[in-house]
Scaffold this motif. Structure first.
Motif, short mmCIF file in Angstrom:
data_model
loop_
_atom_site.label_atom_id
_atom_site.label_comp_id
_atom_site.label_asym_id
_atom_site.label_seq_id
_atom_site.Cartn_x
_atom_site.Cartn_y
_atom_site.Cartn_z
N LEU A 50 6.02 3.43 2.63
CA LEU A 50 6.84 3.00 3.76
C LEU A 50 7.28 4.26 4.50
CD1 LEU A 50 8.01 0.12 4.58
CD2 LEU A 50 10.15 0.88 3.54
N MET A 134 3.35 9.60 -0.87
CA MET A 134 3.43 10.87 -0.16
C MET A 134 4.65 10.89 0.76
SD MET A 134 -0.52 11.72 0.97
CE MET A 134 -0.86 10.09 1.62
N GLU A 178 7.43 5.99 -4.93
CA GLU A 178 7.50 6.19 -3.47
C GLU A 178 8.48 7.31 -3.12
OE1 GLU A 178 6.48 6.18 -0.02
OE2 GLU A 178 8.33 5.05 0.30
N LEU A 179 8.14 8.04 -2.06
CA LEU A 179 8.88 9.24 -1.70
C LEU A 179 9.36 9.17 -0.26
CD1 LEU A 179 6.34 11.94 -2.98
CD2 LEU A 179 8.35 11.08 -4.22
N GLU A 180 10.47 9.86 0.02
CA GLU A 180 10.86 10.05 1.40
C GLU A 180 11.71 11.32 1.49
OE1 GLU A 180 9.68 8.04 3.76
OE2 GLU A 180 10.65 9.06 5.43
N ILE A 231 10.68 3.61 0.68
CA ILE A 231 11.81 4.28 1.32
C ILE A 231 11.28 4.88 2.61
CG2 ILE A 231 13.66 5.98 1.04
CD1 ILE A 231 12.84 6.16 -1.96
#
Ligand SMILES: [Ca+2]
Length: 260
Positions: A50, A134, A178-180, A231
Protein backbone atom coordinates in the motif's frame (compact mmCIF):
# COMPACT_ATOMS: atom_id res chain seq x y z
CA UNK A 1 -1.91 7.11 25.37
CA UNK A 2 1.60 5.94 26.08
CA UNK A 3 2.06 2.77 28.04
CA UNK A 4 4.98 0.59 28.85
CA UNK A 5 4.69 -2.88 27.44
CA UNK A 6 5.54 -4.53 30.72
CA UNK A 7 2.47 -2.92 32.27
CA UNK A 8 0.22 -3.33 29.28
CA UNK A 9 -2.45 -5.85 28.39
CA UNK A 10 -0.59 -5.90 25.08
CA UNK A 11 2.09 -7.94 26.77
CA UNK A 12 -0.07 -11.02 26.35
CA UNK A 13 -0.92 -10.17 22.77
CA UNK A 14 2.66 -9.56 21.81
CA UNK A 15 4.11 -12.42 23.80
CA UNK A 16 4.41 -14.71 20.75
CA UNK A 17 6.17 -11.97 18.83
CA UNK A 18 8.59 -11.32 21.65
CA UNK A 19 9.14 -15.03 22.13
CA UNK A 20 10.04 -15.22 18.44
CA UNK A 21 12.55 -12.48 18.98
CA UNK A 22 13.81 -14.34 22.04
CA UNK A 23 13.21 -11.29 24.17
CA UNK A 24 11.66 -10.73 27.54
CA UNK A 25 9.00 -8.01 27.38
CA UNK A 26 11.13 -4.88 26.94
CA UNK A 27 10.29 -1.43 28.26
CA UNK A 28 9.39 -0.28 24.79
CA UNK A 29 6.71 2.37 24.25
CA UNK A 30 3.44 1.01 22.92
CA UNK A 31 0.92 3.51 21.57
CA UNK A 32 -2.53 3.25 20.12
CA UNK A 33 -3.23 5.31 17.00
CA UNK A 34 -5.97 7.91 16.78
CA UNK A 35 -8.45 7.05 14.02
CA UNK A 36 -9.07 10.16 11.92
CA UNK A 37 -11.35 8.62 9.28
CA UNK A 38 -12.66 5.25 8.15
CA UNK A 39 -13.15 4.31 4.49
CA UNK A 40 -14.38 1.20 2.66
CA UNK A 41 -11.81 -1.39 1.56
CA UNK A 42 -12.27 -4.24 -0.91
CA UNK A 43 -12.69 -7.44 1.13
CA UNK A 44 -11.41 -9.39 -1.88
CA UNK A 45 -8.06 -7.61 -1.61
CA UNK A 46 -5.42 -9.75 0.11
CA UNK A 47 -3.35 -6.66 0.79
CA UNK A 48 0.40 -7.01 0.39
CA UNK A 49 1.45 -3.47 -0.50
CA UNK A 50 0.00 0.00 0.00
CA UNK A 51 1.39 3.43 -0.87
CA UNK A 52 0.41 6.95 -1.88
CA UNK A 53 2.20 8.59 -4.77
CA UNK A 54 1.41 12.20 -5.62
CA UNK A 55 -2.00 11.86 -4.01
CA UNK A 56 -2.87 8.54 -5.68
CA UNK A 57 -3.40 5.44 -3.53
CA UNK A 58 -1.95 2.22 -4.94
CA UNK A 59 -2.51 -1.24 -3.55
CA UNK A 60 -1.04 -4.61 -4.45
CA UNK A 61 -2.66 -7.90 -3.59
CA UNK A 62 -1.40 -11.45 -3.21
CA UNK A 63 -2.33 -15.08 -3.80
CA UNK A 64 -1.92 -16.76 -7.16
CA UNK A 65 -4.66 -15.75 -9.58
CA UNK A 66 -5.69 -12.89 -7.29
CA UNK A 67 -2.53 -10.80 -7.52
CA UNK A 68 -3.24 -7.32 -8.81
CA UNK A 69 -1.82 -3.83 -8.68
CA UNK A 70 -4.51 -1.20 -8.59
CA UNK A 71 -5.14 2.46 -8.07
CA UNK A 72 -7.88 2.92 -5.50
CA UNK A 73 -10.14 5.86 -4.71
CA UNK A 74 -9.56 6.43 -1.00
CA UNK A 75 -13.01 7.67 -0.09
CA UNK A 76 -15.04 4.98 -1.87
CA UNK A 77 -12.56 2.11 -1.96
CA UNK A 78 -13.42 1.80 -5.65
CA UNK A 79 -10.80 0.48 -8.10
CA UNK A 80 -9.85 3.20 -10.58
CA UNK A 81 -7.55 0.99 -12.64
CA UNK A 82 -6.08 -2.43 -12.19
CA UNK A 83 -3.47 -4.68 -13.77
CA UNK A 84 -2.77 -8.33 -13.09
CA UNK A 85 0.58 -9.62 -11.93
CA UNK A 86 1.75 -12.27 -14.46
CA UNK A 87 0.12 -15.69 -14.13
CA UNK A 88 1.56 -18.03 -11.56
CA UNK A 89 3.04 -15.24 -9.44
CA UNK A 90 2.04 -14.36 -5.89
CA UNK A 91 2.14 -10.57 -5.73
CA UNK A 92 3.76 -8.84 -2.78
CA UNK A 93 4.95 -5.29 -2.09
CA UNK A 94 5.19 -2.17 -4.23
CA UNK A 95 7.23 1.03 -4.31
CA UNK A 96 7.22 4.05 -6.59
CA UNK A 97 10.43 5.56 -7.90
CA UNK A 98 9.95 8.60 -10.10
CA UNK A 99 7.48 7.59 -12.82
CA UNK A 100 7.76 3.88 -12.25
CA UNK A 101 5.94 1.58 -9.87
CA UNK A 102 7.91 -1.53 -8.98
CA UNK A 103 6.54 -4.72 -7.52
CA UNK A 104 7.98 -7.87 -6.01
CA UNK A 105 6.63 -11.40 -5.73
CA UNK A 106 6.78 -13.89 -2.89
CA UNK A 107 8.91 -16.67 -4.40
CA UNK A 108 11.19 -16.86 -7.40
CA UNK A 109 12.94 -13.51 -7.17
CA UNK A 110 10.98 -11.83 -9.95
CA UNK A 111 10.24 -8.12 -9.71
CA UNK A 112 8.30 -6.03 -12.22
CA UNK A 113 8.36 -2.45 -13.46
CA UNK A 114 5.13 -0.62 -14.32
CA UNK A 115 4.83 2.81 -15.90
CA UNK A 116 2.85 5.53 -14.15
CA UNK A 117 0.17 6.62 -14.40
CA UNK A 118 -0.76 4.06 -17.07
CA UNK A 119 0.28 0.99 -15.03
CA UNK A 120 1.68 -0.70 -18.12
CA UNK A 121 4.28 -3.40 -17.50
CA UNK A 122 7.57 -2.21 -18.96
CA UNK A 123 10.10 -4.72 -17.64
CA UNK A 124 11.42 -6.57 -14.65
CA UNK A 125 14.29 -7.03 -12.24
CA UNK A 126 15.70 -9.92 -10.25
CA UNK A 127 16.62 -10.40 -6.61
CA UNK A 128 17.50 -13.41 -4.48
CA UNK A 129 15.23 -15.07 -1.93
CA UNK A 130 11.74 -13.90 -1.08
CA UNK A 131 10.11 -10.53 -1.62
CA UNK A 132 7.57 -9.26 0.92
CA UNK A 133 7.37 -5.45 0.86
CA UNK A 134 9.15 -2.26 -0.15
CA UNK A 135 9.35 1.42 0.71
CA UNK A 136 11.79 4.25 -0.01
CA UNK A 137 13.31 7.20 1.82
CA UNK A 138 13.91 9.29 -1.28
CA UNK A 139 17.46 7.94 -1.65
CA UNK A 140 17.17 4.18 -1.42
CA UNK A 141 14.59 1.42 -1.46
CA UNK A 142 14.09 -0.96 1.45
CA UNK A 143 13.00 -4.57 0.77
CA UNK A 144 11.60 -6.88 3.45
CA UNK A 145 11.44 -10.66 3.13
CA UNK A 146 9.95 -11.86 6.41
CA UNK A 147 13.33 -12.04 8.13
CA UNK A 148 14.80 -9.48 10.58
CA UNK A 149 16.97 -8.08 7.77
CA UNK A 150 15.87 -5.36 5.37
CA UNK A 151 17.81 -5.09 2.14
CA UNK A 152 18.79 -1.65 0.86
CA UNK A 153 18.47 -1.32 -2.91
CA UNK A 154 19.90 1.25 -5.28
CA UNK A 155 16.79 2.69 -6.97
CA UNK A 156 18.64 3.09 -10.26
CA UNK A 157 19.70 -0.55 -10.57
CA UNK A 158 17.56 -2.35 -7.93
CA UNK A 159 20.79 -4.00 -6.79
CA UNK A 160 21.45 -4.62 -3.09
CA UNK A 161 23.83 -2.04 -1.66
CA UNK A 162 23.53 -2.93 2.02
CA UNK A 163 21.38 -4.39 4.76
CA UNK A 164 19.65 -3.17 7.90
CA UNK A 165 19.27 -5.67 10.73
CA UNK A 166 16.18 -4.87 12.77
CA UNK A 167 16.32 -5.51 16.50
CA UNK A 168 13.88 -5.20 19.38
CA UNK A 169 15.43 -5.08 22.83
CA UNK A 170 18.69 -6.16 21.24
CA UNK A 171 17.22 -9.27 19.59
CA UNK A 172 16.48 -9.77 15.87
CA UNK A 173 12.85 -9.05 14.99
CA UNK A 174 11.45 -11.56 12.49
CA UNK A 175 8.31 -11.46 10.34
CA UNK A 176 8.81 -7.91 9.08
CA UNK A 177 6.15 -7.39 6.44
CA UNK A 178 4.63 -4.25 4.84
CA UNK A 179 6.75 -1.12 5.11
CA UNK A 180 6.30 2.61 4.99
CA UNK A 181 8.91 5.30 5.42
CA UNK A 182 7.32 8.14 7.40
CA UNK A 183 9.15 11.25 8.57
CA UNK A 184 12.49 9.64 9.32
CA UNK A 185 11.30 6.28 10.59
CA UNK A 186 10.29 3.02 8.95
CA UNK A 187 6.91 1.68 9.98
CA UNK A 188 6.57 -2.08 9.56
CA UNK A 189 3.69 -4.49 9.99
CA UNK A 190 4.85 -7.56 11.89
CA UNK A 191 3.18 -10.53 10.24
CA UNK A 192 0.50 -12.31 12.28
CA UNK A 193 0.46 -9.60 14.95
CA UNK A 194 -1.53 -6.37 15.42
CA UNK A 195 1.74 -4.50 15.91
CA UNK A 196 3.50 -1.95 13.73
CA UNK A 197 7.16 -1.53 14.61
CA UNK A 198 8.73 1.93 14.48
CA UNK A 199 12.23 1.29 13.16
CA UNK A 200 15.16 3.70 13.23
CA UNK A 201 16.49 3.50 9.64
CA UNK A 202 20.01 4.36 10.79
CA UNK A 203 20.39 1.64 13.44
CA UNK A 204 17.57 -0.85 12.83
CA UNK A 205 16.48 -0.44 16.45
CA UNK A 206 12.74 -0.65 17.13
CA UNK A 207 11.93 2.53 19.05
CA UNK A 208 8.29 1.79 19.69
CA UNK A 209 5.26 -0.27 18.74
CA UNK A 210 1.89 0.85 17.43
CA UNK A 211 -0.96 -1.30 18.69
CA UNK A 212 -3.65 -1.83 16.02
CA UNK A 213 -5.67 -4.28 18.09
CA UNK A 214 -8.67 -1.92 18.37
CA UNK A 215 -8.79 -1.71 14.56
CA UNK A 216 -8.41 -5.48 14.29
CA UNK A 217 -11.37 -5.84 16.66
CA UNK A 218 -13.44 -3.40 14.58
CA UNK A 219 -13.00 -5.33 11.35
CA UNK A 220 -13.78 -8.59 13.16
CA UNK A 221 -12.04 -10.78 10.61
CA UNK A 222 -12.66 -14.48 11.09
CA UNK A 223 -9.96 -15.75 8.71
CA UNK A 224 -6.65 -16.11 10.60
CA UNK A 225 -4.83 -14.91 7.45
CA UNK A 226 -6.73 -11.60 7.53
CA UNK A 227 -4.02 -9.83 9.47
CA UNK A 228 -3.14 -6.17 9.65
CA UNK A 229 -1.01 -5.38 6.60
CA UNK A 230 -0.67 -2.25 4.51
CA UNK A 231 0.67 1.14 5.52
CA UNK A 232 0.65 4.16 3.21
CA UNK A 233 1.76 7.72 3.85
CA UNK A 234 0.71 10.66 1.70
CA UNK A 235 3.87 12.75 1.92
CA UNK A 236 2.23 15.86 0.54
CA UNK A 237 -1.18 15.69 2.20
CA UNK A 238 0.29 14.15 5.39
CA UNK A 239 -2.31 11.39 5.62
CA UNK A 240 -1.38 8.00 7.07
CA UNK A 241 -3.47 4.97 6.10
CA UNK A 242 -3.51 1.41 7.37
CA UNK A 243 -5.55 -1.65 6.44
CA UNK A 244 -5.33 -5.44 6.46
CA UNK A 245 -5.75 -8.47 4.27
CA UNK A 246 -9.39 -8.72 3.18
CA UNK A 247 -10.39 -6.05 5.69
CA UNK A 248 -13.64 -4.20 4.96
CA UNK A 249 -12.08 -0.94 6.14
CA UNK A 250 -9.13 1.31 5.50
CA UNK A 251 -8.29 3.65 8.36
CA UNK A 252 -6.64 7.03 8.33
CA UNK A 253 -4.74 7.28 11.59
CA UNK A 254 -2.48 9.63 13.47
CA UNK A 255 0.46 8.50 15.58
CA UNK A 256 1.95 10.07 18.67
CA UNK A 257 5.49 11.36 18.01
CA UNK A 258 8.20 8.68 17.97
CA UNK A 259 9.52 8.08 21.47
CA UNK A 260 6.60 9.97 23.04
CA1 LIG B 1 3.66 0.84 2.21
Amino acid sequence: MRRLLAHSSLALLLAPLLALAGAAPPPIPVAKPTVVATYPHDTAAFTEGLLVDRGHLYESTGREGQSFIREVDVKTGRKLREVAVPTGQFGEGIVVWKDELRSVTWHGGQGYRWSLPALKRTGGFRYTGEGWAMTDDGRRIYLSDGTPTLRLLDPASMKVTGTLRVTIDGKPLPRINELEYVNGEILANIWMTPAIARIDPQTGVVKGLIDLSDLVAQVAATDPDSVANGIAYDRTGHHLYVTGKNWPKLFEIKLPPAGA
